[in-house]
Design a protein around this motif. Structure first.
Motif, PDB file in Angstrom:
ATOM      1  N   PHE A 198      51.776  -4.058 -33.391  1.00  0.00           N
ATOM      2  CA  PHE A 198      50.356  -3.448 -32.821  1.00  0.00           C
ATOM      3  C   PHE A 198      50.864  -2.180 -32.531  1.00  0.00           C
ATOM      4  CE2 PHE A 198      47.522  -3.455 -29.095  1.00  0.00           C
ATOM      5  CZ  PHE A 198      46.422  -3.384 -30.017  1.00  0.00           C
ATOM      6  N   ALA A 199      51.948  -1.791 -32.166  1.00  0.00           N
ATOM      7  CA  ALA A 199      52.270  -0.206 -31.763  1.00  0.00           C
ATOM      8  C   ALA A 199      52.320   0.619 -33.103  1.00  0.00           C
ATOM      9  CB  ALA A 199      53.599  -0.146 -30.880  1.00  0.00           C
ATOM     10  N   ARG A 200      52.746   0.133 -34.124  1.00  0.00           N
ATOM     11  CA  ARG A 200      52.979   0.777 -35.367  1.00  0.00           C
ATOM     12  C   ARG A 200      51.542   1.025 -35.784  1.00  0.00           C
ATOM     13  NH1 ARG A 200      56.594   2.617 -39.107  1.00  0.00           N
ATOM     14  NH2 ARG A 200      57.782   2.807 -37.553  1.00  0.00           N
ATOM     15  N   ILE A 201      50.409  -0.291 -35.716  1.00  0.00           N
ATOM     16  CA  ILE A 201      49.001   0.069 -36.100  1.00  0.00           C
ATOM     17  C   ILE A 201      48.339   1.129 -35.339  1.00  0.00           C
ATOM     18  CG2 ILE A 201      46.906  -1.303 -36.175  1.00  0.00           C
ATOM     19  CD1 ILE A 201      48.598  -3.762 -36.817  1.00  0.00           C
ATOM     20  N   LEU A 202      48.718   1.334 -34.219  1.00  0.00           N
ATOM     21  CA  LEU A 202      47.658   2.262 -33.394  1.00  0.00           C
ATOM     22  C   LEU A 202      48.503   3.519 -33.954  1.00  0.00           C
ATOM     23  CD1 LEU A 202      47.840   0.621 -29.784  1.00  0.00           C
ATOM     24  CD2 LEU A 202      46.158   0.634 -31.575  1.00  0.00           C
ATOM     25  N   VAL A 203      49.679   3.723 -34.049  1.00  0.00           N
ATOM     26  CA  VAL A 203      50.324   5.058 -34.442  1.00  0.00           C
ATOM     27  C   VAL A 203      49.608   5.466 -35.745  1.00  0.00           C
ATOM     28  CG1 VAL A 203      52.383   6.251 -35.021  1.00  0.00           C
ATOM     29  CG2 VAL A 203      52.492   4.967 -33.080  1.00  0.00           C
ATOM     30  N   GLU A 204      49.780   4.589 -36.585  1.00  0.00           N
ATOM     31  CA  GLU A 204      49.293   4.751 -38.177  1.00  0.00           C
ATOM     32  C   GLU A 204      47.623   4.943 -37.849  1.00  0.00           C
ATOM     33  OE1 GLU A 204      50.769   5.483 -40.686  1.00  0.00           O
ATOM     34  OE2 GLU A 204      52.565   5.162 -39.538  1.00  0.00           O
ATOM     35  N   ILE A 205      46.800   4.611 -37.258  1.00  0.00           N
ATOM     36  CA  ILE A 205      45.252   4.742 -37.020  1.00  0.00           C
ATOM     37  C   ILE A 205      45.302   6.140 -36.284  1.00  0.00           C
ATOM     38  CG2 ILE A 205      43.457   4.179 -35.738  1.00  0.00           C
ATOM     39  CD1 ILE A 205      43.997   1.466 -36.053  1.00  0.00           C
ATOM     40  N   VAL A 206      45.939   6.553 -35.438  1.00  0.00           N
ATOM     41  CA  VAL A 206      46.009   7.979 -34.788  1.00  0.00           C
ATOM     42  C   VAL A 206      46.382   8.974 -35.717  1.00  0.00           C
ATOM     43  CG1 VAL A 206      46.789   9.274 -32.983  1.00  0.00           C
ATOM     44  CG2 VAL A 206      46.167   7.070 -32.480  1.00  0.00           C
ATOM     45  N   THR A 207      47.399   8.697 -36.605  1.00  0.00           N
ATOM     46  CA  THR A 207      48.189   9.617 -37.592  1.00  0.00           C
ATOM     47  C   THR A 207      46.988   9.653 -38.667  1.00  0.00           C
ATOM     48  OG1 THR A 207      50.169   8.857 -37.077  1.00  0.00           O
ATOM     49  CG2 THR A 207      49.831  10.149 -38.949  1.00  0.00           C
ATOM     50  N   GLY A 208      46.423   8.618 -39.142  1.00  0.00           N
ATOM     51  CA  GLY A 208      45.351   8.824 -40.056  1.00  0.00           C
ATOM     52  C   GLY A 208      44.254   9.622 -39.813  1.00  0.00           C
ATOM     53  N   PHE A 209      43.669   9.424 -38.660  1.00  0.00           N
ATOM     54  CA  PHE A 209      42.678  10.151 -37.985  1.00  0.00           C
ATOM     55  C   PHE A 209      42.982  11.787 -37.920  1.00  0.00           C
ATOM     56  CE2 PHE A 209      39.884  11.938 -34.513  1.00  0.00           C
ATOM     57  CZ  PHE A 209      38.543  11.445 -35.367  1.00  0.00           C
ATOM     58  N   LEU A 210      44.002  12.109 -37.450  1.00  0.00           N
ATOM     59  CA  LEU A 210      44.499  13.373 -37.514  1.00  0.00           C
ATOM     60  C   LEU A 210      44.653  13.996 -38.753  1.00  0.00           C
ATOM     61  CD1 LEU A 210      47.313  13.506 -34.671  1.00  0.00           C
ATOM     62  CD2 LEU A 210      44.969  14.109 -34.351  1.00  0.00           C
ATOM     63  N   ALA A 211      44.836  13.228 -39.630  1.00  0.00           N
ATOM     64  CA  ALA A 211      45.031  13.812 -41.278  1.00  0.00           C
ATOM     65  C   ALA A 211      43.700  13.845 -41.683  1.00  0.00           C
ATOM     66  CB  ALA A 211      45.899  12.805 -42.042  1.00  0.00           C
ATOM     67  N   LEU A 212      42.946  13.198 -41.570  1.00  0.00           N
ATOM     68  CA  LEU A 212      41.465  13.401 -41.800  1.00  0.00           C
ATOM     69  C   LEU A 212      40.931  14.545 -41.369  1.00  0.00           C
ATOM     70  CD1 LEU A 212      38.789  12.181 -43.248  1.00  0.00           C
ATOM     71  CD2 LEU A 212      38.351  10.743 -41.088  1.00  0.00           C
ATOM     72  N   LEU A 213      41.014  14.877 -39.819  1.00  0.00           N
ATOM     73  CA  LEU A 213      40.465  16.227 -39.351  1.00  0.00           C
ATOM     74  C   LEU A 213      41.050  17.242 -39.886  1.00  0.00           C
ATOM     75  CD1 LEU A 213      40.771  15.237 -35.400  1.00  0.00           C
ATOM     76  CD2 LEU A 213      38.891  15.425 -37.111  1.00  0.00           C
ATOM     77  N   VAL A 214      42.787  17.287 -40.482  1.00  0.00           N
ATOM     78  CA  VAL A 214      42.919  18.393 -41.009  1.00  0.00           C
ATOM     79  C   VAL A 214      42.432  18.558 -42.714  1.00  0.00           C
ATOM     80  CG1 VAL A 214      45.213  19.169 -42.449  1.00  0.00           C
ATOM     81  CG2 VAL A 214      45.322  18.138 -40.044  1.00  0.00           C
ATOM     82  N   VAL A 215      42.283  17.306 -43.280  1.00  0.00           N
ATOM     83  CA  VAL A 215      41.350  17.494 -44.754  1.00  0.00           C
ATOM     84  C   VAL A 215      40.058  18.383 -44.491  1.00  0.00           C
ATOM     85  CG1 VAL A 215      40.642  16.030 -46.570  1.00  0.00           C
ATOM     86  CG2 VAL A 215      42.860  15.688 -45.614  1.00  0.00           C
ATOM     87  N   ILE A 216      39.429  17.609 -43.469  1.00  0.00           N
ATOM     88  CA  ILE A 216      38.156  18.167 -43.260  1.00  0.00           C
ATOM     89  C   ILE A 216      38.221  19.601 -43.010  1.00  0.00           C
ATOM     90  CG2 ILE A 216      35.918  17.981 -41.655  1.00  0.00           C
ATOM     91  CD1 ILE A 216      36.338  15.110 -41.415  1.00  0.00           C
ATOM     92  N   SER A 217      39.231  20.056 -42.220  1.00  0.00           N
ATOM     93  CA  SER A 217      39.148  21.460 -41.742  1.00  0.00           C
ATOM     94  C   SER A 217      39.479  22.327 -42.947  1.00  0.00           C
ATOM     95  CB  SER A 217      40.254  21.830 -40.727  1.00  0.00           C
ATOM     96  OG  SER A 217      39.818  21.002 -39.496  1.00  0.00           O
ATOM     97  N   VAL A 218      40.402  21.724 -43.831  1.00  0.00           N
ATOM     98  CA  VAL A 218      40.652  22.697 -45.018  1.00  0.00           C
ATOM     99  C   VAL A 218      39.471  22.844 -46.119  1.00  0.00           C
ATOM    100  CG1 VAL A 218      42.330  22.771 -46.981  1.00  0.00           C
ATOM    101  CG2 VAL A 218      43.161  22.051 -44.755  1.00  0.00           C
ATOM    102  N   LEU A 219      38.676  21.602 -46.161  1.00  0.00           N
ATOM    103  CA  LEU A 219      37.477  21.665 -47.042  1.00  0.00           C
ATOM    104  C   LEU A 219      36.683  22.674 -46.648  1.00  0.00           C
ATOM    105  CD1 LEU A 219      37.265  17.571 -47.882  1.00  0.00           C
ATOM    106  CD2 LEU A 219      37.899  19.407 -49.298  1.00  0.00           C
ATOM    107  N   LEU A 220      36.409  22.687 -45.245  1.00  0.00           N
ATOM    108  CA  LEU A 220      35.457  23.602 -44.554  1.00  0.00           C
ATOM    109  C   LEU A 220      36.001  25.125 -45.191  1.00  0.00           C
ATOM    110  CD1 LEU A 220      34.783  22.051 -41.349  1.00  0.00           C
ATOM    111  CD2 LEU A 220      33.227  22.553 -43.125  1.00  0.00           C
ATOM    112  N   CYS A 221      37.293  25.356 -45.098  1.00  0.00           N
ATOM    113  CA  CYS A 221      37.896  26.638 -45.217  1.00  0.00           C
ATOM    114  C   CYS A 221      37.558  27.150 -46.432  1.00  0.00           C
ATOM    115  CB  CYS A 221      39.511  26.652 -44.596  1.00  0.00           C
ATOM    116  SG  CYS A 221      39.460  26.577 -42.966  1.00  0.00           S
ATOM    117  N   ILE A 222      37.671  26.275 -47.466  1.00  0.00           N
ATOM    118  CA  ILE A 222      37.733  26.544 -48.894  1.00  0.00           C
ATOM    119  C   ILE A 222      36.307  26.564 -49.464  1.00  0.00           C
ATOM    120  CG2 ILE A 222      40.021  25.732 -49.468  1.00  0.00           C
ATOM    121  CD1 ILE A 222      38.844  23.276 -50.889  1.00  0.00           C
ATOM    122  N   GLY A 223      35.085  26.252 -48.365  1.00  0.00           N
ATOM    123  CA  GLY A 223      33.787  26.511 -48.838  1.00  0.00           C
ATOM    124  C   GLY A 223      33.111  24.970 -49.278  1.00  0.00           C
TER     125      GLY A 223
END
Length: 264
Positions: A115-140
């Motif tokens: 359960f702990a690893r599941i929670l860590v991976e959910i948080v990590t995946g969401f942070l990665a999603l925010l990074v992807v969204i931010s980079v997509l915005l930066c490249i137009g």
């Protein structure tokens, strides 16, 4: 659980459990890539590098995309749910291997580690999603889907399927430790056939029919349908949902036998 001198006793069993869960999550974050914030940053950025390397290769080669005219959006919309699924299903299995000595403590159960690893991976995946969204915005590139609700459902389904397959992997590796390598090879097959780099619906009907049994492929199509509603992608929502929930149920039932084997 013994109370050390000068410490404050937990108010309840629930609070004690939260302390254990919190400690397991911190240990996961600190030990996988070094005990530092930069180390955890590598964990977050790793899937992002995967997405943007794929985009860069196809951009430099000037290859056309099957849908729309934005390469970054096409590949990111397919890769994100697939990578979310793969990282959760793989890392949950690896958590049991790396944290097995902790289960010798009476306060820590195998399910707590999972359960702990599941929670860590959910948080990590969401942070990665925010990074992807931010980079997509930066490249137009506009990362906002035409149907945000559909995109959210696809993302949550990727998490559910990842948890389900990850739980089954935990059960399998309890009896066959070599499955770690076996699943790595299977993951490559699932990724290649998931349609991240192409549009499966363009395949011949007889081939596409059998490809649709791959729930990971349908995850990618589910997410893409939120960005390209005009593409006419047909997704079996019930199949994906039931596949994930059934996997969780089967995995948890078999994990009971893994617990008994570890306790023996």
């Amino acid at each position: 659980m013994p109370i050390l001198p000068g410490s404050v006793a937990p108010k309840s069993l629930g609070e004690s459990y939260l302390h254990v869960l919190h400690a397991l999550m911190l240990r996961d974050m600190r030990t996988r890539f070094g005990a530092s914030l930069w180390g955890y940053g590598v964990v977050v950025l790793w899937p992002c590098v995967h997405v943007f390397m794929l985009i860069a290769i196809y951009t430099f080669q000037k290859l056309a995309v099957p849908l729309g005219d934005d390469r970054a959006l096409f590949f990111a919309s397919g890769a994100v749910p697939v990578l979310v699924f793969q990282y959760i299903s793989r890392e949950v299995m690896k958590a049991v291997i790396s944290n097995r000595p902790l289960t010798y403590y009476p306060q820590v159960k195998l399910f707590d580690v999972i359960f702990a690893r599941i929670l860590v991976e959910i948080v990590t995946g969401f942070l990665a999603l925010l990074v992807v969204i931010s980079v997509l915005l930066c490249i137009g590139t506009n990362p906002v889907p035409s149907d945000p609700f559909v995109a959210m459902c696809a993302y949550l389904s990727a998490i559910i399927l990842g948890i389900g397959i990850g739980t089954i992997n935990v059960a399998i590796i309890g009896f066959f430790p070599g499955w770690l390598i076996g699943y790595a090879l299977l993951s490559i097959v699932l990724y290649i056939s998931s349609g991240v780099m192409f549009l499966p619906s363009y395949m011949p009907d007889k081939i596409y029919y059998w490809m649709k049994f791959n729930p990971v492929l349908q995850l990618a199509e589910w997410m893409r349908s939120a960005y390209y509603p005009y593409a006419g992608l047909e997704i079996d929502y019930l199949y994906i949902t039931m596949f994930g929930l059934t996997s969780i149920t089967i995995g948890l039932l078999i994990v009971k036998h893994v617990v008994a084997k570890m306790s023996a």
